[in-house]
Each structure stands twice: as C-alpha cells, then as structure tokens.
Design a protein around this motif. Structure first.
Motif, mmCIF file in Angstrom:
data_model
loop_
_atom_site.group_PDB
_atom_site.id
_atom_site.type_symbol
_atom_site.label_atom_id
_atom_site.label_comp_id
_atom_site.label_asym_id
_atom_site.label_seq_id
_atom_site.Cartn_x
_atom_site.Cartn_y
_atom_site.Cartn_z
ATOM 1 N N ASN A 32 0.847 -1.184 0.000
ATOM 2 C CA ASN A 32 0.000 0.000 0.000
ATOM 3 C C ASN A 32 0.887 1.240 0.000
ATOM 4 O O ASN A 32 1.670 1.462 0.933
ATOM 5 C CB ASN A 32 -0.916 0.004 1.228
ATOM 6 C CG ASN A 32 -2.004 -1.052 1.123
ATOM 7 O OD1 ASN A 32 -2.851 -0.989 0.229
ATOM 8 N ND2 ASN A 32 -1.983 -2.037 2.006
ATOM 9 N N THR A 34 1.270 5.125 0.248
ATOM 10 C CA THR A 34 0.540 6.244 0.838
ATOM 11 C C THR A 34 1.489 7.409 1.115
ATOM 12 O O THR A 34 2.707 7.243 1.115
ATOM 13 C CB THR A 34 -0.108 5.839 2.173
ATOM 14 O OG1 THR A 34 0.931 5.441 3.095
ATOM 15 C CG2 THR A 34 -1.098 4.694 2.000
ATOM 16 N N ASN A 51 3.540 0.407 2.834
ATOM 17 C CA ASN A 51 3.074 -0.302 4.036
ATOM 18 C C ASN A 51 3.515 0.417 5.309
ATOM 19 O O ASN A 51 3.900 -0.203 6.298
ATOM 20 C CB ASN A 51 3.571 -1.751 4.036
ATOM 21 C CG ASN A 51 2.909 -2.590 2.966
ATOM 22 O OD1 ASN A 51 1.954 -2.155 2.322
ATOM 23 N ND2 ASN A 51 3.402 -3.802 2.753
ATOM 24 N N PHE A 72 -0.896 -1.061 -4.533
ATOM 25 C CA PHE A 72 -2.092 -0.219 -4.452
ATOM 26 C C PHE A 72 -1.649 1.237 -4.334
ATOM 27 O O PHE A 72 -0.963 1.616 -3.377
ATOM 28 C CB PHE A 72 -2.947 -0.604 -3.245
ATOM 29 C CG PHE A 72 -3.675 -1.911 -3.421
ATOM 30 C CD1 PHE A 72 -4.997 -1.935 -3.836
ATOM 31 C CD2 PHE A 72 -3.032 -3.128 -3.198
ATOM 32 C CE1 PHE A 72 -5.677 -3.140 -4.008
ATOM 33 C CE2 PHE A 72 -3.696 -4.328 -3.360
ATOM 34 C CZ PHE A 72 -5.028 -4.335 -3.771
ATOM 35 N N ASN A 74 -2.361 4.690 -3.370
ATOM 36 C CA ASN A 74 -3.234 5.546 -2.572
ATOM 37 C C ASN A 74 -2.770 6.995 -2.569
ATOM 38 O O ASN A 74 -3.186 7.781 -1.699
ATOM 39 C CB ASN A 74 -3.303 5.013 -1.137
ATOM 40 C CG ASN A 74 -3.929 3.634 -1.068
ATOM 41 O OD1 ASN A 74 -5.058 3.444 -1.507
ATOM 42 N ND2 ASN A 74 -3.193 2.656 -0.555
ATOM 43 N N ASN A 109 -4.791 -0.354 -8.555
ATOM 44 C CA ASN A 109 -3.649 -1.205 -8.237
ATOM 45 C C ASN A 109 -3.146 -1.897 -9.498
ATOM 46 O O ASN A 109 -3.853 -1.989 -10.509
ATOM 47 C CB ASN A 109 -4.012 -2.239 -7.170
ATOM 48 C CG ASN A 109 -4.955 -3.307 -7.688
ATOM 49 O OD1 ASN A 109 -6.087 -2.997 -8.082
ATOM 50 N ND2 ASN A 109 -4.504 -4.556 -7.696
#
Length: 553
Positions: A32, A34, A51, A72, A74, A109
């Motif tokens: 992930n 971010t 992550n 993914f 984000n 993703n």
C-alpha cells in the motif's frame, strides 16, 4: 517379480514427471503506497510510504523465484515502480517506466510479476513517476544464490542492506515545480543512511549490531537523486565481493565511491575492539561536502564511537583509479552452473557503435537536458504499447538521433520521444561522452553490459586499444567523469522496450534518457512474452482489445 519391475518403472516415471512440471517458488507481496510525514533532516515533511515504512520494505529473494507484488496506489497522482537492475527476460511489461507501462492511477492497483534469473546480487527499487524518488518509496532488493550454485565466500553471519542517498527538505511536488518552471533543484540539504541522518554525537540507536570475530555481508546502494557518495566504516576494511549482480575479484577497500543507481556487496569482519563505530557517507565532487553517519555496535561492546571520522578521498581521478581496480571474477560460478568468465565478450565483432553525448540547454527559456541533441519526452501512449498495438506512426519515430552525432546536432536540442531501433542479438558498442564538468551516471534496463573503459578526453575508434576485453565487470550502471567518456559492450538479446537513462533524477526528468527497442524478428514467445492480461492501457490504445501477436515456440 515382473510386477515389481513394472511398479518401479511407474514410480520412476511419476518421479520424473514431478520434476519436469515443478515450478519455481512464488512469493506474494501486497504493498500500500501512501503519503506520510517524516523528519529525516529534522524538518517535518511529506514522504511516500510503502506499508507505512520509509524507506520501503526490503525484498529478500533467490534466483529464479517468482516475485508477485500487488501495488495499491493511494496517492493523489499516478505512480510506478522500477526494479533497478532486474533484467526481466522477455518481459519489459514489468519494467516500471513510462515508456513500457501506463502508470497506476490514483485509487487503483497493479500486480507486478517478475523472475530474477541469472542475477545473484544487490539491487533496489524506486519510483519513476514525477519526482517521487525525492519522497521515498525506495527499498532494497537482494537476490541470493540457489543452493545448487556456490558463491566464492563463506556464508556470512548475517546480511544487511544499507541505502545511502542525498535528500532535500523541499517536497517532491516543489522540486517538480522547479523543474517544470525551467529551474534546477540545486544542491541537496543532507545525506541519509537507511532513511536517517545521524547526529554524530553517540546518541543514535545502532543500525546494526555485530558479533566479535564474525563476518557480515553488507549491500550498499546509492538510491539518491544526483550526488555521488563515498561510503566508509570507521576502522574497518570492506572486501568487495559483488557488484550489481556479478562476483568480482575480492580486493579490500577503506572506502568506496558509490555513484547514483549503483550497488556494491562487501564483506565486513568485526575484528576491532568491541565498541561503537561510525559508518560514514559523504558527497563527492561538491564544493562543500555533506556528511552523515550511522552507528554500528559490537554486541557487548563498551565505549562510544570515536568522533574522529575517516576522511573522504579528494578528486575524481581517485575515483577513476578505483573504477579501474574493479575486475570480474572469472573463476566464480554464475547464477547458472558455469563460470562467469565462460562468456568471452572480447572476441565478438562489434556490429554497431552508438555515441551518446549528454548536453544541456534552454528551450523557450526553460532548462532541458538531452542525449545527442534530443531531449526525451514521454508520450501519453507508452512506447511499448504503441509498438504492440501497431500505432507507432502516431506516437514516435525510430532513430531520431545519429549514431555519431555532429556538433550541430548536439547543440540544436529538440524535444521528442527518443527511441533507438536495435536489431535483435546484435553486439553493440555504446559510448557515453561527457563534455560537462559534473559526474554522470548511466543505467540500462533489461541488460547487464561490460563496462570496458572510462577514460579522459574525447572518444575515437583508436581508443579501443584501451578497452578491458578480458575481465570488465558485467553490470548495469556506469559513471562518466567530467570531460571523460565511458564505453560499454553488450549483446541486445532481450526483446522489449528498454530504458537507457541518466540516474540523476533531475536530468532524467528533463529529458536525459532514451529507449532501445529490440523487436522479436519471428514474433515468437521464445523471444518475448505477450502483454499480460492484467496490464493497464492508456493513451491511444486505452480501449483497444488486447491482442496476442507472439506465437509459441
């Protein structure tokens, strides 16, 4: 008795069948991506986390493993990762550059699937979109040897990855705005080791703990934006054993110049007085050097590290001499059960010579960087997709630069996609010529090449007499010193669309890169994989149905 023989034969057949159909292991990761906040230089700023980690997680693999990474995005803008140095045989679909893939849109993703073959060594990954590399999202990637293949040193006590890089306190969006407005991003604000800047007063927590008398493998990668860095460890020698996927002659070094994009694997033995010691990373070739430290601690050691840090070398000539000391280990096993030196590259006839001259200039008052007069720009439709779907004539043209550019061609910079048309399996010489006063670092995706020479002056064919045609290191990145040239040799046997780029992120972003298109002459799966069903489509081919033009072997 006959029944027993028949049963044995059936069992043997089943055993053989089991061996034949067995696949290499699969390792699955979910990442992930971010935004987050960190203070690497004491100033809170936006960084990119994977992550929740800065730097990102390390991938610990073995040659032939299948690596599956579901990324993914984000963030609030498109995002891509490249796996620096992993060759992706027949599979530029996983390369993670704008010329080969559509970026992952925000909120979506993409699953990368790649297999590091024939590449026992030290690598890293990083983002190629925008100036995201200035915010993080980088991490180590190691490829270990299978048990079948011996390495030329004893198993270490442990294996550590050290990521060194220059760092800016301005955000990646601000740095991108500087470049988009025609300005340089200037000099960095500091240096990091594994995402941290050491205080240097003994109060830092140790990055690694060593046991007295034990030997450790240490992988050192420069994941920064533009600065060459020198790395050294207080009171400790470093035995160089591997460089970007190749075993090398095992010389001891007090310090190593690690240029942007490069990775070294060394052995460090804890043979000093049990206490704390500093690892030191500092910039090279900058007027006022930047330095940082990271702490090593001996288990059970007593006493702080000395405040007297080992000095960095001076001048680029020292660095050039160090480059000349690097030699391929011809007796070591490769990733397959045969010696590295069994490939006699020095006896192959060169079929094409391409000279790439790096330049800079202004177009409409804005700074641009170029190779042989062309400053690359990424079209909306990735180059590889344009080839695959047959719309090249609407996206780019091949060979817009000359193999041997004139001074007028070099000076008159134009902005357009820069794509070389390379014949499959040709043995090619590429010369990087640097007329500037800064050190350059060049990388080629999809391949390892033989870095046969780095020399002062201007290249001419007569300079081939200075080439190392026996044991030049097979690697994927080479530096070029001020007013110098570098020559590399390789066989373009890996079909796909492959990025040749400056590892200086500022220069790459402003056009100092190109692509080498290597097409399968027979359109065969023996040469290249078809586009994966999961691949993203964008630009002119966004809504086109997927096709499978390559036939089976």
């Amino acid at each position: 008795m006959k029944g027993g023989v028949k049963l044995l034969a059936v069992c043997l057949c089943l055993a053989v069948a089991t061996v034949v159909v067995a696949e290499d292991p699969y390792f699955h990761y979910v990442w992930n991506v971010t935004y987050g906040t960190a203070s690497p230089l004491g100033v809170p700023q936006q960084v990119i986390l994977i992550n929740g980690q800065f730097p990102g997680p390390n991938i610990n693999s073995t040659s032939n493993n299948n690596i599956i990474v579901n990324v993914f995005n984000n963030l609030d803008e498109p995002f891509l990762l490249t796996w620096n140095g992993i060759q992706h045989r027949k599979n530029s679909w996983q390369d993670g550059t704008a010329g080969t893939m559509c970026p992952i849109p925000p909120g979506k993703n993409f699953t990368y699937h790649f297999q590091p073959k024939d590449q026992i060594g030290s690598y890293f990954y990083y983002p190629t979109t925008a100036m995201h590399r200035a915010a993080g999202a980088f991490g180590g990637l190691r490829v270990n040897s299978r048990l079948l293949i011996p390495v030329p040193y004893a198993d270490p006590e442990d294996d550590y990855t050290i990521l060194i890089n220059d760092w800016y306190t301005k955000s990646h969006t601000q740095l991108k705005k500087f470049l988009d407005s025609g300005r340089t991003i200037g000099r960095p604000d500091g240096i990091l080791i594994n995402g941290k800047a050491g205080k240097g007063d003994g109060s830092d927590q140790p990055l690694f703990t060593l046991k007295q008398g034990k030997t450790y493998r240490v992988r050192i990668c420069n994941v920064g934006l533009k600065a060459s860095l020198n790395f050294r460890i207080q009171n400790h020698k470093m035995k160089l054993v591997e460089m970007e996927g190749s075993h090398v002659l095992q010389n001891d070094y007090d310090s190593l110049d690690v240029h942007v994009g490069q990775c070294f694997g060394v052995l460090v033995t804890a043979n000093q007085e049990p206490k704390d010691y500093y690892m030191v990373a500092s910039t090279r070739f900058l007027k006022n050097a930047l330095t940082t430290t990271g702490l090593l601690r001996y288990e059970g050691g007593k006493g702080p590290a000395s405040s007297q840090l080992p000095a960095a070398p001076v001048g680029w000539a020292w660095s050039l001499n160090q480059f000349r000391s690097f030699r391929w280990n011809l007796t070591a096993s490769a990733a397959r059960p045969n010696p590295q030196g069994s490939y006699h590259y020095g006896k192959i006839n060169i079929t094409r010579t391409i000279k790439l001259v790096n330049t800079q200039g202004k177009i409409d008052g804005k700074l641009r960087y170029a190779l042989s007069g062309v400053s690359h720009t990424d079209p909306e439709t990735p180059l590889k997709l344009a080839e695959y779907f047959g719309v090249v004539d609407k996206v780019f043209k091949y060979d817009s630069i000359s193999d041997n550019p004139t001074s007028d061609q070099i000076k008159n910079i134009k902005i357009e996609p820069n794509v070389l048309n390379i014949t499959h399996r040709n043995f090619i010489e590429i010369v990087f010529e640097n007329h500037e006063r800064s050190v350059q670092s060049w990388h080629l995706d999809g391949y390892s090449f033989f870095a046969v020479a780095v020399e002062p002056g201007t290249w001419t064919p007569e300079k081939r007499k200075n080439y190392n045609l026996l044991d030049a290191v097979s690697r994927h990145t080479v530096q070029v010193y001020p007013k110098c040239w570098a020559a590399i040799l390789l066989t373009f046997d890996n079909c796909g669309m492959w990025n040749i780029r400056s590892e200086n992120s500022e220069r790459r972003y402003l056009g100092q890169q190109l692509y080498a298109s290597v097409l399968s002459p027979e359109k065969s799966l023996r040469d290249e994989y078809n586009m994966p069903e999961s691949s993203l489509q964008c630009g002119l081919v966004k809504d086109k149905p997927k096709i499978n033009p390559y036939a089976g072997a």
